[in-house]
Enzyme design. Structure first.
Site, mmCIF file in Angstrom:
data_model
loop_
_atom_site.group_PDB
_atom_site.id
_atom_site.type_symbol
_atom_site.label_atom_id
_atom_site.label_comp_id
_atom_site.label_asym_id
_atom_site.label_seq_id
_atom_site.Cartn_x
_atom_site.Cartn_y
_atom_site.Cartn_z
ATOM 1 N N HIS A 12 68.339 77.992 198.016
ATOM 2 C CA HIS A 12 68.351 79.137 197.106
ATOM 3 C C HIS A 12 68.567 80.403 197.910
ATOM 4 O O HIS A 12 67.916 80.615 198.928
ATOM 5 C CB HIS A 12 67.031 79.245 196.332
ATOM 6 N N ASP A 71 59.028 81.722 182.875
ATOM 7 C CA ASP A 71 59.776 82.565 183.804
ATOM 8 C C ASP A 71 61.004 83.162 183.143
ATOM 9 O O ASP A 71 61.335 84.328 183.374
ATOM 10 C CB ASP A 71 60.207 81.777 185.035
ATOM 11 N N ARG A 106 60.996 91.717 182.698
ATOM 12 C CA ARG A 106 60.924 92.543 183.912
ATOM 13 C C ARG A 106 62.201 93.349 184.108
ATOM 14 O O ARG A 106 62.169 94.495 184.554
ATOM 15 C CB ARG A 106 60.655 91.660 185.136
ATOM 16 N N SER A 149 58.839 83.651 190.510
ATOM 17 C CA SER A 149 59.996 83.384 189.655
ATOM 18 C C SER A 149 60.937 82.382 190.320
ATOM 19 O O SER A 149 61.329 81.370 189.713
ATOM 20 C CB SER A 149 60.724 84.699 189.375
ATOM 21 N N LYS A 189 61.082 77.882 189.415
ATOM 22 C CA LYS A 189 62.292 77.175 188.995
ATOM 23 C C LYS A 189 62.673 76.089 189.993
ATOM 24 O O LYS A 189 63.061 74.983 189.601
ATOM 25 C CB LYS A 189 63.441 78.171 188.812
#
Lengths: 423, 423
Positions: free
Chosen positions: B82, B161, B168, B183, B187
């Site tokens: 990620h 989320d 947000r 967050s 995931k």
């Protein structure tokens, strides 16, 4: 201009421009800034604060969301009082007719209670027939004829504040001096009064627990009023212990009537006269309110004020069906009677509301039999709880568990009027 | 348990209990905690932070708002990557088939771009026919057959989320290390991968502008992954300047294909290999990814991955109708090419979206002709802008006004891979 950049600016410790403040409040009222965006901004203001210019602009924008009243056609000066809220604070009920009887006009738009402090309208509504919803014309006509009026704010009075206040209540963003000052002062300035005395409470039963916080709030509000053309001053007063003996709607009306009749608890009389003197000073009326209270003119004005709004000043006040006595567990000096605990107990008896749509009980509340400083014997009645339903006593007694401190000394305490803030 | 007391606890600097965190996120998903209450809580978290235990529980509660996938029936280890988001970051496109071709399975659930950094799904969707919406069964089947899959997250993946992220975004509460870490990791943990490498970007084009902030985020996420049974490490990598030469959807796919074909910009190759080595290390596969890239096995896997999702790897990619060249105003060394400015220019050309429901242009973006460190002559083409509508060039050129610094020296810069965080 967009909401996120304004929220981020405040979040990062920036100072909002006049244009940003105007835009965000106007857009909020038009529902173009969402509730969640205003909630985040309110929390960012709790965090970062606002400087004097920002607070003044925020207040002005809230006033401009509705209309600032012009009270014309009066042959006497206008002056109002606002209290930041305390337990047993029935001062408005006595002070409004008293100051009117001294020659001023008192145009009070008031609110309802939420939480452990009562609301003036809730108290007056315990008088059979009395109603708070006057039109603007009725309000002004009563101000001219009686000189004293306490009524509910209409939808034109700082509507941005009405929405923001409800939002802050559910988002944990009430505790911010800039937002509190702007909320109070936007309503009082918009109401149209020419002068204003603020009773800023300090102590366990008050919103401001410490003297420095209370002083900061008082100074901020005095500056806001003065800059908006309203002669404004403030008294910081003690709210560690309840005012007087009664906390609850009809119970407080009864105590106010006692004071108007020349009796009543000494602390209620003392604070009423101190605030009356401050109000009369601001508008230059050299009258001694003690004389006007003593000779019955204040009582006469009270009766006319109640009658003008449909109330019967001679009617019996509602009483709660159930009573419960709280006894002293030991002998000694009552060094502390905690205001917050007493307020919470009265609220749990039914005098206050949890949600703003809840009804309140007219007869419910707490009456103290002893005040701070008294010498008591074991088994003496310290207080009586009043409720329509005896199931309420459990929670109220829990709230009172630590309320009374019986000790050997006399306890340290602040004077009732701690200090004055103003020009 | 009620929302206001939880908001107030965090606002006043308190630590939330496990029960409070579970309750508030569960109630938010069930819409019993209102958007404005969660917005106020998010801002209070921006202010007061969360400790490691709070972040872990917050992450777990977000995972539990949906389902944590179990990827079974695979004959090879799973590992994912990620990136926290950078300009020109097309690494996933090369890395996913490369690591799969090395013998691991890469199960990537990805997102779309919002703001100046592009989204992997938006990039892949510029390939004619390619689609991101796979069922859970299709996703797992492709993982078994191809070993590489990049698809859109379904509604079961940490739904708390998804809602909180959207909130947000509109309330100025994105910039919080605890909330960012929770967050991302909710995931990635819910996705079911057994190992995870984080590419945490640092610099003007990244979310984290400074090395200490990036390190804090990396350490927080590595701890969260490890504690949840996912082998996790992170590389902190430079995002002061764009990665490679292309920023834009189809433009980045074309550059990724160049790298898979054995060419492409050296920095893209370097970072891809560094992340591939880290991923292979985590799952204990002693293969050199440079060999697998060089001999075409990564390219083969790319073609199968694209075809498995309906895409045609041989189809011409969409191109924007209009181009505009940006020329060097003077001669010298290109000491700086600012990543944020290039990302903003690509976004304004149409490569990104303002609101999440906006479409993106497949062909729009920026191609650099020179990278940081190059020697240029006055009049040399520094970059080419691509847009469907020439009206977009004005805003893009404004964004680029300060992007290129031509100086006398060679400029100070960080290495591309700055440091590693992990066990």
């Amino acid at each position: 201009m967009d909401a996120v950049s304004i929220i981020r600016a405040k979040r990062d410790g920036g100072v909002l421009t006049d244009a940003q403040i105007d835009w965000v409040l106007d857009s909020y009222v038009r529902r173009e800034v969402a509730e969640e965006q205003m909630a985040a901004l309110a929390m960012a203001i709790c965090w970062r604060g606002m400087d004097r210019r920002e607070i003044a602009r925020w207040t002005a924008a809230m006033i401009d969301s509705g209309r600032r009243a012009v009270l014309s056609g009066l042959d006497r000066p206008t002056v109002d009082k606002h209290s930041t809220g305390g337990v047993g604070d029935k001062i408005t009920l006595v002070l409004t007719p008293l100051v009117a009887a001294c020659g001023a006009a008192v145009p009070q738009l008031s609110g309802r209670g939420l939480g452990h402090t009562g609301g003036t309208l809730d108290k007056l509504e315990s008088i059979p027939g009395w109603r708070s919803d006057l039109t603007k014309n009725q309000f002004e006509a009563q101000l001219r004829s009686v000189g004293a009026v306490v009524a509910a704010a209409g939808p034109d009075l700082a509507p941005a504040d009405a929405r923001l206040y409800a939002l802050r209540d559910v988002t944990g963003t009430v505790e911010s001096v800039p937002l509190i000052a702007a909320s109070i002062m936007s309503k009082k300035i918009a109401e149209g009064t020419g002068a204003l005395v603020l009773d800023v409470k300090v102590g366990s039963g008050a919103f401001m627990k410490t003297l420095p916080d209370a002083r900061e709030l008082a100074e901020t509000m005095v500056a806001l009023g003065t800059d908006s053309g309203v002669r404004t001053s403030a008294l910081l007063t003690d709210m560690a212990t309840p005012l007087g003996l009664a906390a609850g709607n009809a119970l407080e009306v009864a105590e106010a009537v006692e004071v108007l009749a020349g009796g009543g608890p000494a602390d209620v009389v003392e604070l009423t006269l101190a605030l009356a003197r401050e109000m009369l000073d601001l508008v230059g009326l050299p009258v001694d309110p003690a004389d006007v209270l003593a000779d019955g003119r204040a009582m006469d004005c009270w009766r006319r004020m109640v009658q003008a709004q449909g109330g019967d000043p001679d009617a019996a006040l509602p009483a709660a069906a159930e009573r419960h006595e709280v006894l002293a567990p030991a002998a000694g000096v009552l060094t502390e009677v905690d205001a917050f605990a007493v307020g919470l107990a009265a609220w749990r008896c039914g005098a206050g509301r949890v949600r703003k749509e809840d009804p309140v009980s007219a007869g419910a509340g707490v009456t103290l039999r002893q005040q701070r400083g008294a010498t008591v014997h074991a088994g003496d009645v310290l207080a009586v709880l009043h409720a329509d339903d005896p199931a309420r006593f459990g929670g109220a007694l829990e709230a009172l568990a630590e309320a009374f401190t019986i000790g050997g000394g006399t306890g340290e305490k602040l004077p009732l009027v701690i200090e004055r803030v103003g020009g």
